[in-house]
Design a protein around this motif. Structure first.
Motif, PDB file in Angstrom:
ATOM      1  N   VAL A 370       0.849  -1.182   0.000  1.00 56.08           N
ATOM      2  CA  VAL A 370       0.000   0.000   0.000  1.00 56.08           C
ATOM      3  C   VAL A 370       0.889   1.236   0.000  1.00 56.08           C
ATOM      4  N   PRO A 371       0.420   2.379  -0.523  1.00 51.69           N
ATOM      5  CA  PRO A 371       1.205   3.617  -0.440  1.00 51.69           C
ATOM      6  C   PRO A 371       1.560   3.931   1.007  1.00 51.69           C
ATOM      7  N   LEU A 372       2.765   4.381   1.222  1.00 48.42           N
ATOM      8  CA  LEU A 372       3.322   4.542   2.563  1.00 48.42           C
ATOM      9  C   LEU A 372       3.275   6.000   3.009  1.00 48.42           C
ATOM     10  N   ASP A 373       2.791   6.202   4.237  1.00 49.97           N
ATOM     11  CA  ASP A 373       2.852   7.502   4.904  1.00 49.97           C
ATOM     12  C   ASP A 373       3.769   7.360   6.112  1.00 49.97           C
ATOM     13  N   MET A 374       4.818   8.162   6.179  1.00 46.66           N
ATOM     14  CA  MET A 374       5.724   8.088   7.322  1.00 46.66           C
ATOM     15  C   MET A 374       6.424   9.432   7.495  1.00 46.66           C
ATOM     16  N   HIS A 375       6.869   9.663   8.710  1.00 48.63           N
ATOM     17  CA  HIS A 375       7.644  10.870   9.025  1.00 48.63           C
ATOM     18  C   HIS A 375       8.773  10.459   9.968  1.00 48.63           C
ATOM     19  N   ILE A 376       9.997  10.669   9.512  1.00 44.75           N
ATOM     20  CA  ILE A 376      11.181  10.342  10.301  1.00 44.75           C
ATOM     21  C   ILE A 376      11.865  11.655  10.666  1.00 44.75           C
ATOM     22  N   HIS A 377      11.994  11.915  11.950  1.00 43.79           N
ATOM     23  CA  HIS A 377      12.592  13.150  12.410  1.00 43.79           C
ATOM     24  C   HIS A 377      14.108  13.112  12.210  1.00 43.79           C
ATOM     25  N   ALA A 378      14.709  14.263  12.111  1.00 50.67           N
ATOM     26  CA  ALA A 378      16.161  14.367  11.970  1.00 50.67           C
ATOM     27  C   ALA A 378      16.848  13.768  13.196  1.00 50.67           C
ATOM     28  N   GLY A 379      17.804  12.883  12.965  1.00 52.87           N
ATOM     29  CA  GLY A 379      18.533  12.227  14.034  1.00 52.87           C
ATOM     30  C   GLY A 379      17.851  11.005  14.595  1.00 52.87           C
ATOM     31  N   GLU A 380      16.684  10.640  14.089  1.00 52.91           N
ATOM     32  CA  GLU A 380      15.954   9.482  14.598  1.00 52.91           C
ATOM     33  C   GLU A 380      16.477   8.199  13.950  1.00 52.91           C
ATOM     34  N   HIS A 381      16.467   7.125  14.719  1.00 55.48           N
ATOM     35  CA  HIS A 381      16.873   5.810  14.229  1.00 55.48           C
ATOM     36  C   HIS A 381      15.614   4.951  14.069  1.00 55.48           C
ATOM     37  N   VAL A 382      15.388   4.491  12.831  1.00 58.45           N
ATOM     38  CA  VAL A 382      14.142   3.805  12.507  1.00 58.45           C
ATOM     39  C   VAL A 382      14.466   2.481  11.831  1.00 58.45           C
ATOM     40  N   ALA A 383      13.717   1.461  12.185  1.00 56.76           N
ATOM     41  CA  ALA A 383      13.804   0.163  11.514  1.00 56.76           C
ATOM     42  C   ALA A 383      12.597  -0.005  10.607  1.00 56.76           C
ATOM     43  N   VAL A 384      12.848  -0.445   9.380  1.00 52.51           N
ATOM     44  CA  VAL A 384      11.774  -0.774   8.437  1.00 52.51           C
ATOM     45  C   VAL A 384      11.607  -2.281   8.466  1.00 52.51           C
ATOM     46  N   TRP A 385      10.468  -2.715   8.951  1.00 55.13           N
ATOM     47  CA  TRP A 385      10.234  -4.140   9.204  1.00 55.13           C
ATOM     48  C   TRP A 385       9.284  -4.703   8.157  1.00 55.13           C
ATOM     49  N   ALA A 386       9.679  -5.824   7.585  1.00 60.86           N
ATOM     50  CA  ALA A 386       8.825  -6.520   6.621  1.00 60.86           C
ATOM     51  C   ALA A 386       9.478  -7.854   6.316  1.00 60.86           C
ATOM     52  N   PRO A 387       8.687  -8.831   5.869  1.00 61.49           N
ATOM     53  CA  PRO A 387       9.281 -10.107   5.454  1.00 61.49           C
ATOM     54  C   PRO A 387      10.190  -9.917   4.250  1.00 61.49           C
ATOM     55  N   SER A 388      10.999 -10.927   3.961  1.00 60.99           N
ATOM     56  CA  SER A 388      11.898 -10.858   2.808  1.00 60.99           C
ATOM     57  C   SER A 388      11.098 -10.728   1.522  1.00 60.99           C
ATOM     58  N   GLY A 389      11.557  -9.830   0.653  1.00 57.38           N
ATOM     59  CA  GLY A 389      10.892  -9.617  -0.624  1.00 57.38           C
ATOM     60  C   GLY A 389       9.688  -8.708  -0.565  1.00 57.38           C
ATOM     61  N   ALA A 390       9.430  -8.066   0.575  1.00 57.96           N
ATOM     62  CA  ALA A 390       8.238  -7.234   0.708  1.00 57.96           C
ATOM     63  C   ALA A 390       8.436  -5.823   0.188  1.00 57.96           C
ATOM     64  N   GLY A 391       9.679  -5.389  -0.022  1.00 58.19           N
ATOM     65  CA  GLY A 391       9.907  -4.063  -0.572  1.00 58.19           C
ATOM     66  C   GLY A 391      10.767  -3.165   0.291  1.00 58.19           C
ATOM     67  N   LYS A 392      11.474  -3.717   1.280  1.00 59.45           N
ATOM     68  CA  LYS A 392      12.322  -2.880   2.134  1.00 59.45           C
ATOM     69  C   LYS A 392      13.454  -2.251   1.330  1.00 59.45           C
ATOM     70  N   SER A 393      14.124  -3.048   0.509  1.00 57.78           N
ATOM     71  CA  SER A 393      15.240  -2.530  -0.282  1.00 57.78           C
ATOM     72  C   SER A 393      14.764  -1.502  -1.299  1.00 57.78           C
ATOM     73  N   VAL A 394      13.557  -1.698  -1.842  1.00 58.01           N
ATOM     74  CA  VAL A 394      13.013  -0.734  -2.805  1.00 58.01           C
ATOM     75  C   VAL A 394      12.771   0.608  -2.114  1.00 58.01           C
ATOM     76  N   LEU A 395      12.259   0.577  -0.880  1.00 62.04           N
ATOM     77  CA  LEU A 395      12.033   1.814  -0.136  1.00 62.04           C
ATOM     78  C   LEU A 395      13.344   2.555   0.093  1.00 62.04           C
ATOM     79  N   LEU A 396      14.385   1.841   0.509  1.00 65.00           N
ATOM     80  CA  LEU A 396      15.687   2.483   0.716  1.00 65.00           C
ATOM     81  C   LEU A 396      16.221   3.062  -0.588  1.00 65.00           C
ATOM     82  N   ALA A 397      16.032   2.337  -1.696  1.00 69.20           N
ATOM     83  CA  ALA A 397      16.490   2.842  -2.995  1.00 69.20           C
ATOM     84  C   ALA A 397      15.752   4.113  -3.382  1.00 69.20           C
ATOM     85  N   GLN A 398      14.472   4.189  -3.052  1.00 68.18           N
ATOM     86  CA  GLN A 398      13.729   5.415  -3.347  1.00 68.18           C
ATOM     87  C   GLN A 398      14.219   6.573  -2.490  1.00 68.18           C
ATOM     88  N   LEU A 399      14.513   6.302  -1.229  1.00 67.30           N
ATOM     89  CA  LEU A 399      15.029   7.359  -0.366  1.00 67.30           C
ATOM     90  C   LEU A 399      16.407   7.831  -0.826  1.00 67.30           C
TER      91      LEU A 399
END
Length: 567
Positions: A370-399
């Motif tokens: 689904v389209p993602l809504d998120m807000h990560i504050h400056a200096g915040e440490h965030v984990a993106v959690w999902a099963p393998s192949g769910a799109g975590k690497s694609v999200l990082l590539a977009q960022l």
């Protein structure tokens, strides 16, 4: 849903077959100078027959020598210019194809394998040089020199010219028939060569895995099969090349023989017709006889380089296929100084904030989340959690700007992303993939990665922070193996952490599965080192490791399209 799968092509400046290459006219002039040179020789023979051998001998010798020198100069100058121009065009084609590869996102599923791309840019591209420097000048010689010689012969004997004109069309006809097969065979050979290079490079990269699985004999057998297939296709190309030469030699020999027979019987008086009103003199007959082989010389030269045309066109198609872009990399070639901040200014900018609104996590327009809504504050440490192949690497590539993203879907530092801003944004990011590549070279070069302003002291400090100072203390100046040979999995991950640590002005760290291939003890060490090194930075970690996710400030869960996203 926004789609980015529209094909884009970086088109190379394909040589135009009807436009002569620079230097071609010098080669054409060199061939045309044979007409006056042969006329002077025939005149000299006629003078001998008329008992006037010494009357014009000095003039004839001087004329033949001068024309010979002029022909050699024109031939050498034309050959040099055409070769230099062909080499320059190939360099330009390579540069354009390489730019197309650089401008393609690394997540493009249809991106050419590195082995195939290296073969197309290095080996196959070299086949374009003979096509431009030899085939195209030969083609223009056929188009210009052969008709001029036919007209010159026709001024002396219309029958001899008719013989040449009737024999000439048979050669292009049969060469065209052979050429269709030659081009198909050359294209097949080029494809096989690229596939073999890609296969060999892939197996060399995984040689240690093949040894561990005892699969080296099977791999060697497959490589032998590829080599045998390439040998068969290469021999097929050579057979066709020899066949085209044999076809031309046959018809050119028949044409010259028929002209020689006519000239001989004409001088004997058995065939008095064929000339314009009166029989040919010895000088005229000799001139016609000397021009007859020259009429077929351009065709013979064209036949000799006929396979160069097939190989060159196949190589050109390979470069054009390499230039196909389906997933462009935003601002891949932007090098303006204003796009990349210097280190002090970047350090002043600090950590980066990330905000996404209905961000489509998709590659080639295909989204499983689904389209993602998120807000990560400056200096915040965030984990993106999902099963393998769910799109975590694609999200990082977009960022990281490795995939096209709509400006209204993503904001970095409170500003919408745009094509012109990506170079400056990437300069403030640090990336760590699942398997960081280790280059053959020193530890210093592997950590600095050619970045300007990275001193040896900064590298040593980064290695200390990553926990590698003791392990690599004795290898600072030594060379590491390609692909990380000699390093353990944990040491390779720590080396990747050192690369990020030395990039001090990076305000956003993007890390993809740092503990996926590590044992539990090493994974725990890497987690805490990553957390400590990223202090003061915005850290986004893609993981399905619960221990690593627990160390982060919070976790963002990626959900399939039928569910909702929680943050």
């Amino acid at each position: 849903m926004q789609s980015f799968d529209t094909p884009q092509t970086v088109r190379a400046a394909k040589p135009h077959p009807r436009r002569p290459q620079p230097g071609t006219w010098w080669l054409v002039l060199s061939s045309l100078l044979w007409l006056p040179q042969a006329a002077v020789i025939a005149w000299a023979v006629q003078c001998f027959a008329n008992a006037q051998a010494l009357q014009y001998l000095w003039l004839q010798v001087l004329a033949v020598a001068a024309l010979g020198v002029l022909r050699a100069v024109c031939e050498g100058l034309g050959t040099r210019i055409t070769y230099q121009h062909a080499r320059a065009q190939v360099s330009q084609l390579r540069s354009q194809a390489l730019q197309a590869v650089v401008q393609t996102s690394p997540l493009d599923r249809q991106r050419a394998p590195s082995g195939w791309a290296a073969s197309a840019l290095a080996e196959q591209a070299e086949a374009i040089v003979p096509w431009l420097s030899r085939y195209q000048p030969a083609q223009w010689r056929v188009m210009v020199v052969a008709p001029v010689i036919a007209l010159a012969v026709a001024t002396q004997s219309w029958l001899a010219a008719l013989i040449l004109v009737c024999a000439a069309p048979l050669i292009p006809l049969f060469m065209a028939i052979v050429g269709w097969r030659a081009q198909a065979a050359s294209e097949s050979q080029m494809v096989e060569l690229g596939q073999m290079n890609a296969f060999l490079l892939d197996r060399l990269r995984g040689l240690s895995t093949l040894r561990a699985l005892h699969a080296v004999p099977q791999t060697a057998q497959r490589l032998r099969t590829h080599a045998e297939s390439l040998r068969t296709r290469t021999m097929r190309v050579l057979r066709i090349a020899f066949l085209s030469s044999a076809v031309l030699e046959l018809f050119s020999a028949l044409g010259v023989a028929m002209v020689a027979m006519y000239i001989g019987f004409h001088l004997l008086g058995n065939l008095p017709f064929g000339a314009w009103g009166k029989p040919l003199s010895l000088g005229q007959a000799l001139w016609v006889l000397m021009l007859a082989p020259s009429f077929f010389d351009p065709l013979r030269e064209l036949s000799a380089v006929w396979h160069d045309r097939a190989a060159g066109q196949a190589a050109m198609q390979g470069l054009q296929a390499l230039g196909q872009q389906r997933l462009p990399l935003p601002a891949a070639l932007a090098t303006h100084e204003a796009d990349v901040p210097n280190a002090p200014a970047a350090q002043a900018l600090g950590a980066m904030a990330v905000q996404a609104q209905q961000l489509e996590i998709a590659v080639d327009g295909q989204a499983a989340l689904v389209p993602l809504d998120m807000h990560i504050h400056a200096g915040e440490h965030v984990a993106v959690w999902a099963p393998s192949g769910a799109g975590k690497s694609v999200l990082l590539a977009q960022l990281a700007g490795l995939l096209p993203v709509a400006a209204d879907q993503l904001q970095l530092d409170g500003q919408p992303v745009a094509e012109a801003r990506w170079p400056a944004l990437r300069a403030r990011m640090a990336w760590m993939g699942q398997q960081a590549h280790i280059f053959a070279g020193s530890v210093q070069h592997n950590v600095a990665l050619g970045r300007e302003g990275v001193q040896a002291s900064a590298v040593a400090q980064a290695l200390e922070q990553a926990g590698l100072s003791l392990a690599l203390a004795q290898r600072q100046g030594s060379s590491l193996g390609e692909g990380g040979q000699g390093l353990s999995g944990g040491e390779a991950v720590r080396l990747a952490l050192a690369r990020m640590a030395v990039h001090q002005h990076a305000g956003l760290w993007l890390v993809d599965e740092p503990t996926a291939h590590l044992d539990p003890a090493t994974a725990q060490q890497v987690m805490h080192q990553l957390r400590a090194l990223a202090c003061g930075k915005t850290l986004v970690v893609a993981t399905h490791d619960p221990a690593l996710a627990a160390l982060m400030d919070r976790t963002i869960h990626l959900a399939p399209a039928a569910q909702e996203v929680t943050a």
